[in-house]
Structure formats: C-alpha cells, structure tokens
Write an enzyme that holds these catalytic residues in place. Structure first.
Site, PDB file in Angstrom:
ATOM      1  CE1 TYR A 154      -3.748   2.454   0.803  1.00  0.00           C
ATOM      2  CE2 TYR A 154      -2.322   3.257   2.563  1.00  0.00           C
ATOM      3  CZ  TYR A 154      -3.451   3.400   1.764  1.00  0.00           C
ATOM      4  OH  TYR A 154      -4.271   4.492   1.935  1.00  0.00           O
ATOM      5  CG  ASP A 249       5.900   3.685   0.507  1.00  0.00           C
ATOM      6  OD1 ASP A 249       6.268   4.354   1.502  1.00  0.00           O
ATOM      7  OD2 ASP A 249       4.707   3.509   0.211  1.00  0.00           O
ATOM      8  CE  LYS A 277       1.952   6.535   8.865  1.00  0.00           C
ATOM      9  NZ  LYS A 277       0.783   6.236   8.095  1.00  0.00           N
TER      10      LYS A 277
HETATM   11  N1  HOZ Z   1      -3.514   3.197   6.361  1.00  0.00           N
HETATM   12  C1  HOZ Z   1      -3.240   3.167   7.755  1.00  0.00           C
HETATM   13  C2  HOZ Z   1      -2.427   2.016   8.140  1.00  0.00           C
HETATM   14  N2  HOZ Z   1      -1.589   1.430   7.185  1.00  0.00           N
HETATM   15  C3  HOZ Z   1      -4.499   3.189   8.569  1.00  0.00           C
HETATM   16  C4  HOZ Z   1      -4.759   4.524   9.068  1.00  0.00           C
HETATM   17  C5  HOZ Z   1      -6.076   4.718   9.828  1.00  0.00           C
HETATM   18  O1  HOZ Z   1      -7.085   4.104   9.487  1.00  0.00           O
HETATM   19  O2  HOZ Z   1      -6.080   5.538  10.723  1.00  0.00           O
END
Ligand code: HOZ
Length: 441
Positions: A154, A249, A277
C-alpha cells in the site's frame, strides 16, 4: 509488577459507543480513515482522549498498551517531552507562513544524514502525497507511463497506486478501488511481492516502458512481510538495466527498522525514497527525495509540477527535528530490538504451547501476527492463509485485557522505546489468556 488499571469495557454504556454514534451522523462510517472504524473486527472503535508513553487512554478512562503507535511514528512513545516542548515553542511563532523557513533546511540536512541516497528532498504533507509525487517525477523523468507495484503493498490512496493495494483497501475487500479510471489502472502492473522470476519476466517483455518500480522494502500493509534474500537486489539490477526508477516506500520502515530504514538494513540504494509521519514526529507530513539528477526535474528547477501550501510547515518540521535528533542514539534501536524480540518470541512460544496455529514476522520493532499453519509468511498468498476468526477473537480478547492491537490482520504492529520489560510481560500475560480463549472457540 505492572498494574492493570483499565476497567472491563462495557460497550453497551460506553462513551466510545455514544461518540461513535454521534460521529456516524457527520463522518462517513464515523471516521476519517477506514481501518480505525473497527469494521473488520466488529464492536466499537475506541475514542481516544489522550496518550502517554506506551499507553492510550480512551474516553471511558480505560488504559491500553498501544501497539499501533499512530501507525508507526511514535517510536519514542506518545507525547515525548522533547517533541511536545519543541512543538509548543514553535507554535508561539505562528502556525504557517507559506514561505521558506530555516527549519526546513535543518530537517532536510538531518534526513540526509540518515538517508544519504536522498541528495535532494521535498517535504509534503502526507505519505500519499510523497508516493504520488515520486511516481509523477519518475514518469516525467523517464518519459514512460508504466509503473510496477506489488500485491498487498500500500502506497497511499493516489489513483495509480490503489490497484491490488494492502492496508484498509485489503481489509475491506476493495484492493482495486472504485473511482480509479480504467485507463490509469492499466498503467499500473501488479506483481507478487518476493517473486523474483516474475519481475525478471515482466522486465524482459516491457522493461523499456517501465517508468518506476515502487515497493515497500518490508511490506507493512499486509501484516509485516520482509523481503526474501535477493528480491530487492533483483529489483535494483532490473531498474539499472532498463533505466527505470526504483522507489522505496519507507513511510513505515524509514527511521524504524534501522536509523537509515530498510535501505540501510539491506544495503540497497534506491533512486527515490518516500517517507511519512515519523518525519514529523507524528504530525501530518511526508517527504520524498533521491538522486539529484531526478529531483532537479521538479518545479521550480524543472518541468514536473508539485506543490503544497503546508509543505514544510514549521510546526511539523520542529517536531520532526526533535524526533530525529533523538534517533541518533544507537541505544534506541538496541532497546527496541530487545523488547520486540521478547514480545514476538514470547507470543510464538505461548501459541505453540497452547496449540494455536500462529506465526510472527518481525524486523526491528515492526511486526506482524498471522494465525496460519504455514511455517513461513513470505507472500501475499501466505498472508491470506491466516484464519480470520482466530485473529478477530484474539484481537477482542487482547482488547478486553488492555492491549490495543491493529484492528486488522493486514496491518503491522509497532513498539516504542517506552515498551519496557514490564509492559511486554503484561502483554504476554494477556496473550496467554487470549490464546487459551481462542483455542476453545
Ligand atoms: N492506512 C493506515 C495504516 N496502514 C491506517 C490509518 C487509519 O485508518 O487511521
């Protein structure tokens, strides 16, 4: 001995239940990002009031050991004093100027010390922006359209990357999102993670058309799946041979699996790296960077456009600099390694003693749990052998005992430096009971 101070959760009366039902009136599904809705595991999502160190406190004053860590960035624990005080000091000088500041250069310099492959860096506001922009840059630089990604990886929710995606897309059974134009999706070729032969075959057929290969060097959005020996090396060689751009990534792995991320751990230099982040100590941020010859094609130096009013926001930059400065201390990673290995080895031992089919994968302080009989979990298909009922039951049993795991079998878990031996012991104590319950259900 660690004291369990949380009360047994009573969903029928809880503040979280009330707040979720209010939220659902105004936010789609009651949330601003799908996985946190708990839809995969059922029950009410926790509404969080505050966090400190390794703990989350919900709106019902329950206390949980947190293994999500805001999906990775809280490597030093929640509300670390130095990060918080740097943010507080920065806030007094104003929130955003839309103009250059010195702190952006200072953070870029620090990032480059950790990631020497990032010769030039652009800050953005999220991991999605970072990967989307890196793909555009690769396409503009190579004058080619095709990109290659891997099943279960992802890279945020930009159109080109929401094809056979992991994380929430996989959790909710929508790896190919509606709304992505077919013409665009066709420009994304999806291969199997850890399948070297398949990558070689594709390059043999279409290498001259491939702008970029984008990969999570350790897949973290289908649990945690490390690369097999030779996989990343093969991608590097193929990209060199066909002049395609290799994008790592490292939104999850950057500063996490080692100070210099997966590229330092496996000693492979990508052309571009994307970060997220953790670069802002948990505030909204992303960054991408790499070879000078590529990065200088970005506007205003070159003709590939990319922009953002909040990019390099001073508050975020201060939080990032405070965080990265503390990650220069090698003892951070030694400590994380020790507590994470105690946790995953402990979980495997308990599961095997109790007779629950269970495996873990771990790189440093990032881990995945799989309720599978498979001895190894190396591919997307291996991940899918996991027993979903076991996972859901285990998740619920752990939550009841004050341990907050990711509410999906397709997400990684993370530890912080605040997860000390007492907290790990308390987690294993809870896990023993949870495995026993799961084995009987
Ligand atoms: N895409 C985030 C984890 N790989 C999830 C973030 C969320 O739902 O807060």
């Amino acid at each position: 001995m660690f004291e369990f101070t949380f009360s047994k959760r009573d969903d029928t009366m809880s503040n979280s239940r009330r707040l979720f039902s209010e939220a659902k009136q105004l936010l789609p599904g009651g949330v601003n990002s799908p996985v946190r809705s708990f839809s995969k595991v059922g029950g009410q999502p926790l509404f969080i009031k505050k966090a400190k160190g390794a703990f989350l406190f919900d709106e019902d004053d329950n206390k949980f050991i947190d293994y999500i860590g805001s999906w990775g960035p809280m490597i030093l624990g929640h509300a670390h004093e130095s990060v918080i005080s740097s943010v507080k000091a920065a806030v007094d000088s104003g929130l955003s100027y839309g103009a250059p500041t010195q702190i952006e250069t200072l953070l870029a310099k620090k990032v480059k010390e950790f990631f020497p492959s990032m010769e030039l860096i652009r800050m953005v506001s999220s991991g999605t922006e970072a990967t989307m922009s890196a793909v555009r840059l690769a396409r503009g630089f190579t004058k080619r359209d095709l990109i290659v990604k891997f099943e279960g990886c992802y890279h945020g929710h930009a159109d080109s990357l929401l094809v056979k995606a992991g994380s929430g897309a996989l959790t909710f059974g929508e790896p190919d999102s509606l709304g992505v134009p077919q013409d665009l999706a066709e420009k994304t070729v999806v291969l199997q993670f850890n399948n070297i032969e398949e990558a070689r075959e594709l390059f043999k057929q279409k290498g001259e058309e491939i702008a970029a290969v984008i990969v999570e060097p350790i897949a973290g959005n289908m649990g945690c799946v490390p690369p097999i020996k030779g996989f990343l090396e093969a991608l590097r060689l193929l990209c060199d041979e066909y002049a395609s751009v290799l994008i790592f990534d490292e939104v999850m792995t950057g500063f996490r699996v080692s100070p210099g991320g997966a590229q330092q751990l496996y000693d492979i230099k990508p052309d571009l790296t994307t970060l997220g982040k953790i670069l802002g100590g948990g505030l909204p941020v992303g960054g991408f960077g790499g070879k000078r010859e590529l990065m200088q094609e970005l506007s205003p130096m070159g003709g590939i456009y990319q922009a953002g009013t909040l990019s390099g926001n001073p508050i975020t930059m201060h939080a990032g600099l405070a965080t990265l400065s503390m990650l220069e201390d090698e003892r951070v990673y030694e400590k994380l390694e020790k507590s994470a290995s105690t946790l995953t080895e402990g979980l495997e031992t308990l599961a095997s003693e109790i007779g629950v089919p269970f495996q873990t994968n771990r790189v440093g302080s990032m881990f995945g749990i799989f309720f599978t009989k498979n001895q190894r979990v190396e591919t997307y298909s291996d991940v899918l052998t996991g027993n979903n009922t076991f996972f859901v039951n285990f998740f619920k049993e752990m939550l009841q005992r004050g341990v907050y795991l990711a509410p999906s079998p397709f997400e990684a878990g993370f530890l912080s430096t605040k997860h000390d031996s007492e907290i790990i012991s308390a987690t294993l104590y809870a896990a023993k009971e949870a495995f026993q319950r799961v084995s009987k259900e």
